[in-house]
Write a protein that holds these residues in place. Structure first.
Motif, short mmCIF file in Angstrom:
data_model
loop_
_atom_site.label_atom_id
_atom_site.label_comp_id
_atom_site.label_asym_id
_atom_site.label_seq_id
_atom_site.Cartn_x
_atom_site.Cartn_y
_atom_site.Cartn_z
N LEU A 1 47.24 31.58 21.92
CA LEU A 1 47.69 30.36 22.59
C LEU A 1 47.23 30.38 24.05
CD1 LEU A 1 49.34 27.76 22.33
CD2 LEU A 1 51.31 29.05 23.16
N ALA A 2 46.52 29.32 24.44
CA ALA A 2 46.04 29.19 25.82
C ALA A 2 46.97 28.28 26.61
CB ALA A 2 44.63 28.61 25.82
N SER A 3 47.18 28.63 27.85
CA SER A 3 47.92 27.79 28.78
C SER A 3 47.10 27.76 30.07
CB SER A 3 49.31 28.37 29.03
OG SER A 3 50.02 27.55 29.93
N ASP A 4 46.31 26.71 30.23
CA ASP A 4 45.38 26.60 31.36
C ASP A 4 45.83 25.50 32.30
OD1 ASP A 4 43.97 28.53 29.99
OD2 ASP A 4 42.52 27.13 29.15
N THR A 5 45.87 25.82 33.59
CA THR A 5 46.34 24.88 34.60
C THR A 5 45.25 24.67 35.65
OG1 THR A 5 48.59 25.68 34.26
CG2 THR A 5 48.18 24.40 36.26
N PHE A 6 45.01 23.40 35.98
CA PHE A 6 43.97 23.05 36.94
C PHE A 6 44.57 22.21 38.06
CE2 PHE A 6 42.16 23.46 32.75
CZ PHE A 6 41.10 24.33 32.95
N TYR A 7 44.25 22.55 39.29
CA TYR A 7 44.63 21.76 40.46
C TYR A 7 43.38 20.97 40.84
CZ TYR A 7 48.88 24.53 40.81
OH TYR A 7 50.10 25.11 40.55
N ILE A 8 43.48 19.66 40.76
CA ILE A 8 42.28 18.83 40.89
C ILE A 8 42.47 17.68 41.88
CG2 ILE A 8 41.55 19.33 38.53
CD1 ILE A 8 42.54 16.48 37.85
N LYS A 9 41.33 17.11 42.25
CA LYS A 9 41.27 15.87 43.03
C LYS A 9 40.10 15.07 42.51
CE LYS A 9 43.16 17.61 47.39
NZ LYS A 9 42.92 17.74 48.84
N ASP A 10 40.09 13.77 42.81
CA ASP A 10 38.96 12.95 42.42
C ASP A 10 37.80 13.19 43.38
OD1 ASP A 10 39.40 11.40 44.72
OD2 ASP A 10 40.32 9.75 43.61
N MET A 11 36.71 12.48 43.18
CA MET A 11 35.51 12.67 44.01
C MET A 11 35.72 12.29 45.47
SD MET A 11 33.45 14.12 42.03
CE MET A 11 31.73 13.98 42.39
N ASN B 1 37.18 17.14 40.59
CA ASN B 1 36.86 18.45 41.16
C ASN B 1 38.02 19.40 40.93
OD1 ASN B 1 34.31 17.80 42.26
ND2 ASN B 1 35.32 16.76 43.96
N ILE B 2 37.71 20.59 40.46
CA ILE B 2 38.72 21.63 40.25
C ILE B 2 38.76 22.50 41.50
CG2 ILE B 2 39.39 23.63 38.86
CD1 ILE B 2 37.66 22.38 36.58
N TYR B 3 39.94 22.60 42.11
CA TYR B 3 40.11 23.42 43.30
C TYR B 3 40.72 24.77 42.96
CZ TYR B 3 38.80 19.43 46.09
OH TYR B 3 38.09 18.40 46.65
N VAL B 4 41.63 24.79 41.99
CA VAL B 4 42.26 26.03 41.53
C VAL B 4 42.36 25.95 40.01
CG1 VAL B 4 44.34 27.47 41.57
CG2 VAL B 4 43.63 26.28 43.65
N ALA B 5 42.03 27.04 39.34
CA ALA B 5 42.20 27.11 37.89
C ALA B 5 42.98 28.38 37.56
CB ALA B 5 40.85 27.14 37.19
N LYS B 6 44.05 28.22 36.80
CA LYS B 6 44.84 29.36 36.34
C LYS B 6 44.71 29.41 34.82
CE LYS B 6 48.11 29.06 40.16
NZ LYS B 6 49.51 28.95 40.54
#
Length: 135
Positions: A82-92, A70-75
């Protein structure tokens, strides 16, 4: 809505939409995937740096979803190509990723992005995972 209902293949639609100028990128561009449990006390953080191309964000988010994350925050950040994508995630289960899952998702994302870059350039990938120009 049609994508959610399964009536539209978004991957095929993106493939058809690729502009020709993307095909001139050099085959090797730095693709970096970092998965970290130290940056945030509540989330596992995934950072992907790669050449930007149509469909990159879809590849990243669909890969995370297919791995039950699950993505909680996406930057999302792009500078020129050039892409720089950051995801704050947790499992199910709402937990941070285990070390094993961190390695697995980093490897999976690296491979999916590499294949996406190659596809944009019209490069086929052989059974060894190496790219070659077709036709």
């Amino acid at each position: 809505v049609q994508v959610l209902k399964g009536k539209l293949d978004i991957e095929e639609k993106l493939r058809k939409k690729l502009p020709p100028f993307h095909r001139i990128y050099p085959i090797y561009r730095d693709i970096r995937v970092i998965v970290d449990n130290e940056i945030s006390k509540d989330y596992s953080v995934i950072e992907v740096r790669a050449p930007d191309f149509p469909g990159l964000l879809y590849i990243l988010t669909s890969t995370l979803s297919k791995n039950n994350l699950n993505i909680y925050v996406a930057k999302i950040y792009t500078e020129v190509d050039l892409a720089s994508d950051t995801f704050y995630i947790k499992d199910m289960n709402g937990e941070k990723l285990t070390d094993e899952k961190m390695k697995e998702i980093a490897s999976t994302l690296q491979e999916k992005v590499k294949r996406g870059v190659y596809e944009v350039m019209g490069v086929r990938i052989d059974e060894t995972g190496k790219g070659y120009k077709s036709g």
